[in-house]
Write a protein that holds these residues in place. Structure first.
Motif, PDB file in Angstrom:
ATOM      1  N   GLY A 134       0.795  -1.224   0.000  1.00 42.55           N
ATOM      2  CA  GLY A 134       0.000   0.000   0.000  1.00 42.55           C
ATOM      3  C   GLY A 134       0.825   1.270   0.000  1.00 42.55           C
ATOM      4  O   GLY A 134       0.398   2.300  -0.527  1.00 42.55           O
ATOM      5  N   SER A 135       2.027   1.227   0.576  1.00 42.97           N
ATOM      6  CA  SER A 135       2.854   2.425   0.667  1.00 42.97           C
ATOM      7  C   SER A 135       3.336   2.914  -0.702  1.00 42.97           C
ATOM      8  O   SER A 135       3.748   4.066  -0.839  1.00 42.97           O
ATOM      9  CB  SER A 135       4.068   2.163   1.563  1.00 42.97           C
ATOM     10  N   ARG A 136       3.263   2.038  -1.732  1.00 44.53           N
ATOM     11  CA  ARG A 136       3.711   2.449  -3.067  1.00 44.53           C
ATOM     12  C   ARG A 136       2.644   3.262  -3.795  1.00 44.53           C
ATOM     13  O   ARG A 136       2.949   3.940  -4.779  1.00 44.53           O
ATOM     14  CB  ARG A 136       4.089   1.219  -3.901  1.00 44.53           C
ATOM     15  N   SER A 139      -2.288   0.833  -5.563  1.00 41.81           N
ATOM     16  CA  SER A 139      -3.541   0.116  -5.374  1.00 41.81           C
ATOM     17  C   SER A 139      -4.653   1.005  -4.835  1.00 41.81           C
ATOM     18  O   SER A 139      -4.428   1.828  -3.946  1.00 41.81           O
ATOM     19  CB  SER A 139      -3.327  -1.062  -4.410  1.00 41.81           C
ATOM     20  N   PHE A 140      -5.857   0.809  -5.359  1.00 45.21           N
ATOM     21  CA  PHE A 140      -7.036   1.502  -4.832  1.00 45.21           C
ATOM     22  C   PHE A 140      -7.713   0.654  -3.755  1.00 45.21           C
ATOM     23  O   PHE A 140      -8.757   1.029  -3.245  1.00 45.21           O
ATOM     24  CB  PHE A 140      -8.031   1.800  -5.957  1.00 45.21           C
ATOM     25  N   THR A 197      -3.464  12.800  -0.333  1.00 44.13           N
ATOM     26  CA  THR A 197      -2.532  12.067   0.530  1.00 44.13           C
ATOM     27  C   THR A 197      -2.917  10.605   0.724  1.00 44.13           C
ATOM     28  O   THR A 197      -2.107   9.827   1.220  1.00 44.13           O
ATOM     29  CB  THR A 197      -2.448  12.728   1.919  1.00 44.13           C
ATOM     30  N   SER A 198      -4.123  10.203   0.350  1.00 44.47           N
ATOM     31  CA  SER A 198      -4.599   8.854   0.626  1.00 44.47           C
ATOM     32  C   SER A 198      -5.166   8.198  -0.627  1.00 44.47           C
ATOM     33  O   SER A 198      -6.077   8.745  -1.266  1.00 44.47           O
ATOM     34  CB  SER A 198      -5.684   8.888   1.711  1.00 44.47           C
ATOM     35  N   THR A 199      -4.650   7.033  -0.964  1.00 45.43           N
ATOM     36  CA  THR A 199      -5.162   6.313  -2.132  1.00 45.43           C
ATOM     37  C   THR A 199      -6.615   5.896  -1.936  1.00 45.43           C
ATOM     38  O   THR A 199      -7.397   5.933  -2.891  1.00 45.43           O
ATOM     39  CB  THR A 199      -4.307   5.064  -2.404  1.00 45.43           C
ATOM     40  N   LYS A 217     -15.543  -4.988 -11.679  1.00 42.75           N
ATOM     41  CA  LYS A 217     -14.402  -4.100 -11.871  1.00 42.75           C
ATOM     42  C   LYS A 217     -14.562  -2.859 -11.015  1.00 42.75           C
ATOM     43  O   LYS A 217     -15.593  -2.189 -11.066  1.00 42.75           O
ATOM     44  CB  LYS A 217     -14.295  -3.715 -13.352  1.00 42.75           C
ATOM     45  N   HIS A 218     -13.556  -2.541 -10.216  1.00 45.39           N
ATOM     46  CA  HIS A 218     -13.635  -1.365  -9.359  1.00 45.39           C
ATOM     47  C   HIS A 218     -13.697  -0.108 -10.228  1.00 45.39           C
ATOM     48  O   HIS A 218     -12.962   0.018 -11.215  1.00 45.39           O
ATOM     49  CB  HIS A 218     -12.409  -1.313  -8.434  1.00 45.39           C
TER      50      HIS A 218
END
Length: 335
Positions: A134-136, A139-140, A197-199, A217-218
């Motif tokens: 997640g830090s990369r 990903s949603f 700042t947040s995915t 599908k998201h």
């Protein structure tokens, strides 16, 4: 499947975030010019390139079929992938690591005294460890900074870019690189966010702005893809890499490239077709040589097996395209 294959599959995942290498045996066999691999496959010498090392699945298997005199150059932009590659070269001196984009493949190899190679393979797009971490920011589905850079040591993150980009430009990026039909509506919603700042926050805004979700599908899938491709210049790098493969590949050497979405695959398909057919004068009855010679044999397209898709869902959209370099000398005037 041979005992060699079974053993290799059991040892592919060596990092915190696992990665199931897609089209593993098909790709290595293709770059070696073999129909299939088994314990009796002859080891080959020469110089080979893994243009997208990732976590090294393809490289590790390829090394099993290379002689002690062979050399394998591995490229990657991701510092985490380079750390894995450096660990591999510590135990196998045939491996040489290059921390750079495959868009710079010619300059990097020339700096090593190499002007031609005996095979090139590439696995495009984002890897499972990059998605799962997640830090990369890729990903949603996992929260983290909105980064999405392949090379975290340089360049602008997606979050930083969103702070300054105008709505129209953002909409164009979503449409051009994500084929997102509702790009303008989504861009408007993104630019109304107070922070980047947040995915998960970004994914939720896209979800709420998206008027029609595709089943299974998201709704943020295409938008995240678009921003990632844009910030990493992925399509431009692919075009540059493919063009440089022409003079780099020795006669009878193979190019094997895996893609995961239509924007990538279309480029590879058209490139290989263009240079496998040649180009003749408009009047086909004239006794003249082609304007552009054939630099590749007829390309092949290989899909993952049903068995692979069953155990690795991420392989379902993959295509492997393969072509063999002809012995026609490269001429920049014909490209």
């Amino acid at each position: 499947m041979t005992d060699v294959q079974t053993s290799e599959q059991k040892n592919l995942s060596k990092s915190e975030f696992s990665h199931d290498t897609v089209l593993l045996y098909e790709t290595v066999a293709a770059v070696l010019g073999e129909k299939s691999l088994d314990a009796d496959t002859e080891k080959k010498g020469g110089i080979f390139v893994d243009a997208t090392f990732g976590r090294g699945g393809h490289s590790k298997l390829l090394l099993e079929y290379l002689s002690d005199e062979a050399t394998l150059f591995v490229f990657d932009k991701d510092p985490e992938a380079i750390a894995v590659a450096n660990a591999l070269t510590a135990s196998d001196k045939r491996v040489q690591v290059i921390h750079d984009s495959f868009a710079n493949i010619t300059a990097c190899l020339n700096a090593k005294g190499v002007s031609q190679v005996d095979g090139i393979m590439a696995d495009l797009g984002v890897s499972s460890p990059q998605l799962d971490d997640g830090s990369r920011g890729f990903s949603f589905m996992r929260d983290g900074a909105i980064d999405m850079r392949m090379d975290t040591s340089r360049g602008q993150s997606v979050g930083e870019w969103l702070e300054t980009v105008d709505e129209e430009t953002l909409a164009n990026v979503l449409y051009d690189f994500g084929e997102e039909r509702h790009s303008r509506r989504i861009a408007r919603a993104i630019k109304q966010m107070e922070r980047y700042t947040s995915t998960l926050e970004l994914a939720e805004v896209i979800k709420q702005a998206h008027p029609k979700w595709q089943k299974g599908k998201h709704p943020a899938t295409q938008s995240f893809q678009a921003m990632r491709i844009f910030i990493n210049n992925e399509l431009g790098d692919i075009d540059s890499f493919l063009q440089q493969s022409l003079p780099l590949l020795a006669p009878k050497a193979n190019l094997a490239v895996i893609s995961f979405h239509s924007l990538e695959d279309r480029r590879i398909k058209q490139f290989l077709q263009r240079h496998s057919r040649g180009q003749y004068p408009e009047d086909e009855h004239l006794p003249m040589p082609p304007v552009r010679p054939r630099y590749f044999s007829k390309p092949k397209r290989i899909a993952p097996s049903k068995a692979e898709v069953a155990v690795n869902n991420r392989s379902r959209s993959a295509w492997l395209r393969v072509a063999t370099r002809t012995d026609t000398p490269y001429n920049t005037d014909t490209i």
